[in-house]
Structures are given as C-alpha cells and as structure tokens.
Motif scaffolding. Structure first.
Motif, PDB file in Angstrom:
ATOM      1  N   ASN A 299     -46.041 -88.154  27.802  1.00  0.00           N
ATOM      2  CA  ASN A 299     -46.840 -88.168  26.570  1.00  0.00           C
ATOM      3  C   ASN A 299     -46.521 -87.001  25.637  1.00  0.00           C
ATOM      4  OD1 ASN A 299     -48.440 -90.543  26.875  1.00  0.00           O
ATOM      5  ND2 ASN A 299     -49.611 -89.506  28.482  1.00  0.00           N
ATOM      6  N   LEU A 300     -45.559 -86.166  26.026  1.00  0.00           N
ATOM      7  CA  LEU A 300     -45.116 -85.107  25.116  1.00  0.00           C
ATOM      8  C   LEU A 300     -44.221 -85.709  24.040  1.00  0.00           C
ATOM      9  CD1 LEU A 300     -44.244 -82.224  27.623  1.00  0.00           C
ATOM     10  CD2 LEU A 300     -46.094 -82.226  25.934  1.00  0.00           C
ATOM     11  N   SER A 301     -44.411 -85.279  22.804  1.00  0.00           N
ATOM     12  CA  SER A 301     -43.631 -85.795  21.682  1.00  0.00           C
ATOM     13  C   SER A 301     -42.958 -84.632  20.960  1.00  0.00           C
ATOM     14  CB  SER A 301     -44.550 -86.541  20.705  1.00  0.00           C
ATOM     15  OG  SER A 301     -45.394 -85.624  20.023  1.00  0.00           O
ATOM     16  N   PRO A 302     -42.036 -84.917  20.055  1.00  0.00           N
ATOM     17  CA  PRO A 302     -41.413 -83.839  19.276  1.00  0.00           C
ATOM     18  C   PRO A 302     -42.418 -82.967  18.536  1.00  0.00           C
ATOM     19  CG  PRO A 302     -40.154 -85.861  19.033  1.00  0.00           C
ATOM     20  CD  PRO A 302     -41.400 -86.226  19.777  1.00  0.00           C
ATOM     21  N   ASP A 303     -43.593 -83.529  18.215  1.00  0.00           N
ATOM     22  CA  ASP A 303     -44.622 -82.755  17.526  1.00  0.00           C
ATOM     23  C   ASP A 303     -45.196 -81.634  18.392  1.00  0.00           C
ATOM     24  OD1 ASP A 303     -44.359 -84.322  15.295  1.00  0.00           O
ATOM     25  OD2 ASP A 303     -46.004 -85.673  15.826  1.00  0.00           O
ATOM     26  N   HIS A 304     -44.968 -81.713  19.714  1.00  0.00           N
ATOM     27  CA  HIS A 304     -45.503 -80.708  20.627  1.00  0.00           C
ATOM     28  C   HIS A 304     -44.568 -79.511  20.800  1.00  0.00           C
ATOM     29  CE1 HIS A 304     -47.904 -84.268  22.309  1.00  0.00           C
ATOM     30  NE2 HIS A 304     -48.790 -83.425  21.788  1.00  0.00           N
ATOM     31  N   ALA A 305     -43.420 -79.538  20.171  1.00  0.00           N
ATOM     32  CA  ALA A 305     -42.459 -78.434  20.307  1.00  0.00           C
ATOM     33  C   ALA A 305     -42.924 -77.222  19.502  1.00  0.00           C
ATOM     34  CB  ALA A 305     -41.076 -78.879  19.846  1.00  0.00           C
TER      35      ALA A 305
END
Length: 308
Positions: free
Chosen positions: A9-15
């Motif tokens: 559920n990690l997405s690029p927005d979580h970087a």
C-alpha cells in the motif's frame, strides 16, 4: 494519522520522510521522548514524521512461546501514536519471507526507494535482514552513501531514562500499577471487544463481559479489582484474567463482572484498568467452590476500590 497496512500500500506519494523503526510496545514515556524529537526533526526538514512497526512482532514469529507479553495491542498502538502527533504509521507484515530478504534489499528497496527516508532513528541494537545480519553500522554506512542521516534512539531519549517495556512488564508482574502508570504516562489498560462467553457467571448472579486476549501472552494473570470504562463512563468491577482452569478453559481471556451494571455490552469496545491484585488464578475442586470464592473476590474488590 495515516495508517499504511502492508508494503503493497506504499505509493510514490509516501517517498520522503523522517522515520523511526521499533516495536513501540506501550508507547511509554521513553518512546514519547523519541517521538517528540522525531516530530521536531520532521518539522525542521519539512517532512512527515513516520513510524514503522512490524506485525506480528518478530519474536512472536520465531519464538512464540517465549515472546514477551505485549503491553499494547495494535489497536491501542495506533491510538497512542495518533495522540503523539505522528503523521503516518507503516505496519509491515512480518513473516518468514520478509525476514529472509538481505539487509541490502531492506535498505535499498524499502528505506530508500519506497520511503525515501532522509533521517532515520533506530536503536543501536537494531538488527534486520536475513539471519539478522544488518545492524546499526550498516545503516550508518548506507546513509552516507544514499544521503540520509542515522541516529540512535538513545540520543533522542530523556536524560538518564530507565523506562523500558521490560521494566513496565516487571512492575505489572509485581502488581505495582502505580509504577507502571508512571512509566507509561497513563494507567495500564486492557482494551477489547466484548464477546459471547459460556454465560455461567449469570447463573450465580455474576454476569461477565468477556474479552479474548489476542496476544501470545498477557502481562497479567489472576483476579483483580478493576475499573471499567464503557462509553465514557467508569464503573468498578472484579476481573479474572487467565484460562479458567476450573471450567477446563483453554483460551486466554479476560472476564469482568461490573458492579451495579445490567446493560448488554456484546460487540462494544471496553477498557479494563487493573487497580489491585486479589489472588492468582487457581483450579477449584468444584464449580460450587468457585462460586463461593467469586463472592469473596467481589467483596474484596469492592473494599479495595472503595479505599482508593
């Protein structure tokens, strides 16, 4: 607080984040000092403050029989971390496959690629990767190469802090609830949903609200004078925590009789706060002998609670 359950559920927005990794069992005062400093660092870097925990905890996978009793369920931990102002909690599913990855993969794929960590706080005894070959020194070296800082939780704790989850479990084992509460920053509590039981208590005038202990072990066993929080109201009661040996019980559960309370609680979440230990759990020769002891336990609980 944003809850991310599972790495999928990690997405690029979580970087991009300031991150700490640990059990945070109890979210006690020592943890709170670390989290306060984490938030301050996140504010300086203008990044979210993120906590990563493993579920189940590694010991519960590899050595379940000797794994330490949990002070907090995941539900409690989420609530407590939210109260500490953490912006995101990443719950990593811990299993054999995750544990078997190389430490280099853990660093590169998770910390760098998926989380984009810029500042990392871990214990100097933190181990990770296959056969626990990754350590604090490896993280420091990776940080220099990948552009993130690594510090030990020791530098983020209170000065001369002797608070630990182990010390709290010891205080609870010794029925020193005041000391446990001082280290936690709040009373120790069991939180859970009321389930249907065998309803034997109501046949002797002591109906109970039953809560299953979904833990490898529990930090408390026996009979206790307790306070029970229900929908914002607090009541007095007496609780048994254990396996009910007289009734040949097998699963660990908490049964609480709430004084002067008659409403149905099935399906509701209640909070049970132990105040004093009355006796250890024991097997009685008969159900009649157990009934007589329950009457005595209830009287002692009322006396103890009245004096507090």
């Amino acid at each position: 607080m944003e809850l991310v359950r599972g790495l999928h559920n990690l997405s690029p927005d979580h970087a991009g984040c300031v991150l700490t990794i640990g059990k945070f069992d109890g979210v006690h005062k020592g943890h709170q000092a670390v989290l306060l400093n984490l938030r301050e660092k996140a504010k300086q870097l203008k990044l979210p403050a993120v906590v990563m925990v493993f579920e189940p905890q590694p010991e519960e996978v590899f050595t379940p029989q000797s794994a330490p009793a949990r002070l907090t369920t995941l539900r409690d931990k989420i609530e407590l971390l939210t109260a500490q102002g953490i912006e995101r909690l990443v719950v990593v599913r811990f299993n054999a496959a995750f544990a078997s990855q190389s430490p280099e993969t853990f660093i590169h794929d998770l910390l760098v690629d998926k989380l984009g960590v810029k500042f990392l706080v871990v214990g100097d005894d933190f181990r990770f990767g296959k056969q626990r070959t990754g350590d604090f020194s490896m993280l420091e070296q990776a940080g220099k190469a990948q552009g993130f800082d690594v510090v030990s939780t020791a530098s983020f704790r209170l000065a001369d802090c002797r608070i630990s989850s182990t010390a709290i479990r010891e205080a609870l084992h010794n029925s020193d609830f005041e000391l446990a509460a001082d280290m936690l920053g709040r009373p120790f509590v069991f939180t859970g949903k009321v389930i249907h039981g065998e309803k034997k208590g109501r046949t002797i005038g002591f109906p109970t609200a039953n809560m299953r202990m979904n833990r490898c072990s529990t930090p408390l066993k026996g009979v206790f004078a307790v306070r029970v929080q229900v929908n914002g109201d607090t009541y007095k009661g007496v609780a048994n925590i254990g396996q009910r040996p007289t009734l040949n019980g097998e699963r660990m559960q908490l049964e609480v009789h709430i004084f002067n309370f008659n409403a149905s609680l099935y399906g509701q979440v209640i909070r049970v706060i132990p105040e004093a230990k009355i006796r250890p759990e024991k097997k009685f020769a008969s159900f009649d002998a157990l009934k007589k002891q329950i009457v005595l336990d209830a009287c002692e609980a009322q006396t103890l609670l009245a004096s507090m």
